[in-house]
Design a protein around this motif. Sequence first.
Motif, PDB file in Angstrom:
ATOM      1  N   GLU A 173       0.814  -1.209   0.000  1.00 29.09           N
ATOM      2  CA  GLU A 173       0.000   0.000   0.000  1.00 29.09           C
ATOM      3  C   GLU A 173       0.851   1.264   0.000  1.00 29.09           C
ATOM      4  OE1 GLU A 173      -2.657   1.579  -1.152  1.00 29.09           O
ATOM      5  OE2 GLU A 173      -3.763   0.010  -0.085  1.00 29.09           O
ATOM      6  N   GLY A 174       0.510   2.195  -0.879  1.00 24.00           N
ATOM      7  CA  GLY A 174       1.184   3.487  -0.934  1.00 24.00           C
ATOM      8  C   GLY A 174       2.500   3.502  -1.670  1.00 24.00           C
ATOM      9  N   ARG A 175       2.974   2.349  -2.157  1.00 20.65           N
ATOM     10  CA  ARG A 175       4.335   2.241  -2.692  1.00 20.65           C
ATOM     11  C   ARG A 175       4.436   2.458  -4.189  1.00 20.65           C
ATOM     12  NH1 ARG A 175       8.103   2.579   1.344  1.00 20.65           N
ATOM     13  NH2 ARG A 175       7.195   1.634   3.216  1.00 20.65           N
ATOM     14  N   PHE A 176       3.336   2.781  -4.852  1.00 20.80           N
ATOM     15  CA  PHE A 176       3.349   2.913  -6.302  1.00 20.80           C
ATOM     16  C   PHE A 176       2.916   4.321  -6.680  1.00 20.80           C
ATOM     17  CE2 PHE A 176       2.913  -1.465  -5.116  1.00 20.80           C
ATOM     18  CZ  PHE A 176       3.842  -2.096  -5.929  1.00 20.80           C
ATOM     19  N   PHE A 177       3.754   4.980  -7.469  1.00 24.44           N
ATOM     20  CA  PHE A 177       3.550   6.399  -7.747  1.00 24.44           C
ATOM     21  C   PHE A 177       2.398   6.600  -8.728  1.00 24.44           C
ATOM     22  CE2 PHE A 177       4.740  10.486  -9.786  1.00 24.44           C
ATOM     23  CZ  PHE A 177       4.686  11.273  -8.645  1.00 24.44           C
ATOM     24  N   PRO A 178       1.415   7.429  -8.366  1.00 26.07           N
ATOM     25  CA  PRO A 178       0.315   7.706  -9.286  1.00 26.07           C
ATOM     26  C   PRO A 178       0.794   8.589 -10.443  1.00 26.07           C
ATOM     27  CG  PRO A 178      -0.144   8.561  -7.067  1.00 26.07           C
ATOM     28  CD  PRO A 178       1.255   8.100  -7.079  1.00 26.07           C
ATOM     29  N   ASP A 179       0.595   8.118 -11.659  1.00 28.90           N
ATOM     30  CA  ASP A 179       1.061   8.836 -12.836  1.00 28.90           C
ATOM     31  C   ASP A 179       0.445   8.181 -14.062  1.00 28.90           C
ATOM     32  OD1 ASP A 179       2.409  10.651 -14.381  1.00 28.90           O
ATOM     33  OD2 ASP A 179       4.421  10.015 -13.819  1.00 28.90           O
ATOM     34  N   THR A 180       0.678   8.784 -15.232  1.00 32.62           N
ATOM     35  CA  THR A 180       0.285   8.163 -16.489  1.00 32.62           C
ATOM     36  C   THR A 180       1.497   7.435 -17.051  1.00 32.62           C
ATOM     37  OG1 THR A 180      -1.401   9.835 -16.952  1.00 32.62           O
ATOM     38  CG2 THR A 180      -0.602   8.535 -18.813  1.00 32.62           C
ATOM     39  N   TYR A 181       1.372   6.132 -17.191  1.00 32.32           N
ATOM     40  CA  TYR A 181       2.481   5.305 -17.658  1.00 32.32           C
ATOM     41  C   TYR A 181       2.257   4.908 -19.112  1.00 32.32           C
ATOM     42  CZ  TYR A 181       3.917   5.150 -12.823  1.00 32.32           C
ATOM     43  OH  TYR A 181       4.328   5.516 -11.565  1.00 32.32           O
ATOM     44  N   ALA A 218       6.547  -5.583 -14.961  1.00 32.85           N
ATOM     45  CA  ALA A 218       7.376  -4.471 -15.446  1.00 32.85           C
ATOM     46  C   ALA A 218       6.731  -3.134 -15.108  1.00 32.85           C
ATOM     47  CB  ALA A 218       7.607  -4.600 -16.943  1.00 32.85           C
ATOM     48  N   LEU A 219       5.421  -3.032 -15.285  1.00 30.93           N
ATOM     49  CA  LEU A 219       4.725  -1.775 -14.997  1.00 30.93           C
ATOM     50  C   LEU A 219       4.745  -1.474 -13.506  1.00 30.93           C
ATOM     51  CD1 LEU A 219       3.194   0.369 -16.672  1.00 30.93           C
ATOM     52  CD2 LEU A 219       1.100  -0.714 -15.905  1.00 30.93           C
ATOM     53  N   LEU A 220       4.525  -2.494 -12.685  1.00 32.73           N
ATOM     54  CA  LEU A 220       4.554  -2.294 -11.237  1.00 32.73           C
ATOM     55  C   LEU A 220       5.957  -1.901 -10.776  1.00 32.73           C
ATOM     56  CD1 LEU A 220       2.281  -5.253 -10.103  1.00 32.73           C
ATOM     57  CD2 LEU A 220       1.825  -2.819  -9.723  1.00 32.73           C
ATOM     58  N   ARG A 221       6.980  -2.506 -11.354  1.00 30.56           N
ATOM     59  CA  ARG A 221       8.349  -2.114 -11.007  1.00 30.56           C
ATOM     60  C   ARG A 221       8.601  -0.650 -11.343  1.00 30.56           C
ATOM     61  NH1 ARG A 221      11.399  -7.453 -13.386  1.00 30.56           N
ATOM     62  NH2 ARG A 221      11.304  -8.729 -11.488  1.00 30.56           N
ATOM     63  N   GLN A 222       8.093  -0.210 -12.493  1.00 32.36           N
ATOM     64  CA  GLN A 222       8.281   1.184 -12.890  1.00 32.36           C
ATOM     65  C   GLN A 222       7.592   2.134 -11.917  1.00 32.36           C
ATOM     66  OE1 GLN A 222       6.902   1.999 -16.872  1.00 32.36           O
ATOM     67  NE2 GLN A 222       7.582   4.127 -16.835  1.00 32.36           N
ATOM     68  N   ALA A 223       6.359   1.801 -11.529  1.00 33.87           N
ATOM     69  CA  ALA A 223       5.617   2.654 -10.597  1.00 33.87           C
ATOM     70  C   ALA A 223       6.249   2.638  -9.210  1.00 33.87           C
ATOM     71  CB  ALA A 223       4.159   2.203 -10.528  1.00 33.87           C
ATOM     72  N   TYR A 224       6.758   1.483  -8.800  1.00 35.82           N
ATOM     73  CA  TYR A 224       7.430   1.377  -7.501  1.00 35.82           C
ATOM     74  C   TYR A 224       8.711   2.215  -7.494  1.00 35.82           C
ATOM     75  CZ  TYR A 224       9.890  -0.714  -3.529  1.00 35.82           C
ATOM     76  OH  TYR A 224      10.569  -0.893  -2.346  1.00 35.82           O
TER      77      TYR A 224
END
Length: 366
Positions: free
Chosen positions: A160-168, A178-184
């Motif tokens: 929880e809270g560890r993934f940056f909100p953005d447009t990927y 891969a997407l989760l790693r990028q957001a993390y």
Amino acid sequence: MRLFRFLGRLLLLLALLAGGLVFDGYRQLHEPLRVDGWQTIEIAQGETLAGVLADMQTRQWLPSARAAFYLRLYVRWRALGARIRTGEYGLDQNQTLLDALELFMSGRTIVHELRIVEGWTFAQALQAIRANDMIRQTLAADATADAIMAAIGAPGIAAEGRFFPDTYRFPKNSTDVALLRQAYAAMQKTLAAEWEQRAPDLPYASPDDALIMASIVEKETGVPAERAQIAGVFVRRLQLGMRLQTDPTIIYGLGSAFDGNLRRLDLTTDGPYNSYTRAGLPPTPIALPGRAAIHAALHPDDGKALFFVSRRDGTHQFSETLEQHDAAVRQYQLPAQPRQDARPDVNPEANSKPASPSRKKKQQGP
């Protein structure tokens, strides 16, 4: 003499034929593709140019059947070799066969987008990733948050809270991992940068504490000008040993049991996310905070307010004293909607008497 004339005529004929072939090849390679509007084509791993051209011929996109032959000659003449790259590409009627070849060699694949929204929970972000048809799903449908964190290389860390909100932006068939790693990684980078520039004397033991506070700020307001004010209220409460008494933490703790209304029982039933019964920060963030909320948590307003109440228009009334807060509650809450769940305004612990800073019912998620 007759032999020389024959050879001369033969050479002339060959030259004319060669010239005709060159002219026809040039025309075929520069003629627009017969594509209806905008279409996509995928080049699979290991696929050859001949296979791609056969696919295009099947779709009737080539100017003619001989266009593929000319392109293969062109590739050999230019010694381009097998340089086409895997991916999904977009073609339209304004492109030629040479344009298509250059595109396939460039690797400029179609880019898809996924937006992770500020204030979403990890579960909501994961749901959006799983619902996106352009993302290749490699995680088990029943994978736990702990298993997912281990899969992205962050075992033992709460999701929880560890993934940056953005447009990927990503090419088709990018994996969920891969997407989760990028957001993390984006959240780690953002939090580290903001922590480095934090205000002095904050009641946080680590960047993780700031992330928790930022998630609360994110859920409490969507008004940019109020983020630092709300962070200031909660920071002062921590410094004074007062409970945060913020509804979003309880809503998060209730999870799917939350039906849109908070009741007295919800406020008095103890749990790790009940900021009415427990002092300090909750054990984890309660949402995915954006950079503005993180910045506010690390640069809180230095006023004196200890309370705030919703004005029911998206903004809040801030108060320094319990008396001012009670008056604000009467003005903005009671006339419009008499409370049926009559939460206690006063903390039962002696002398502190902090009322709930937020007197609104907030839905979990966007």
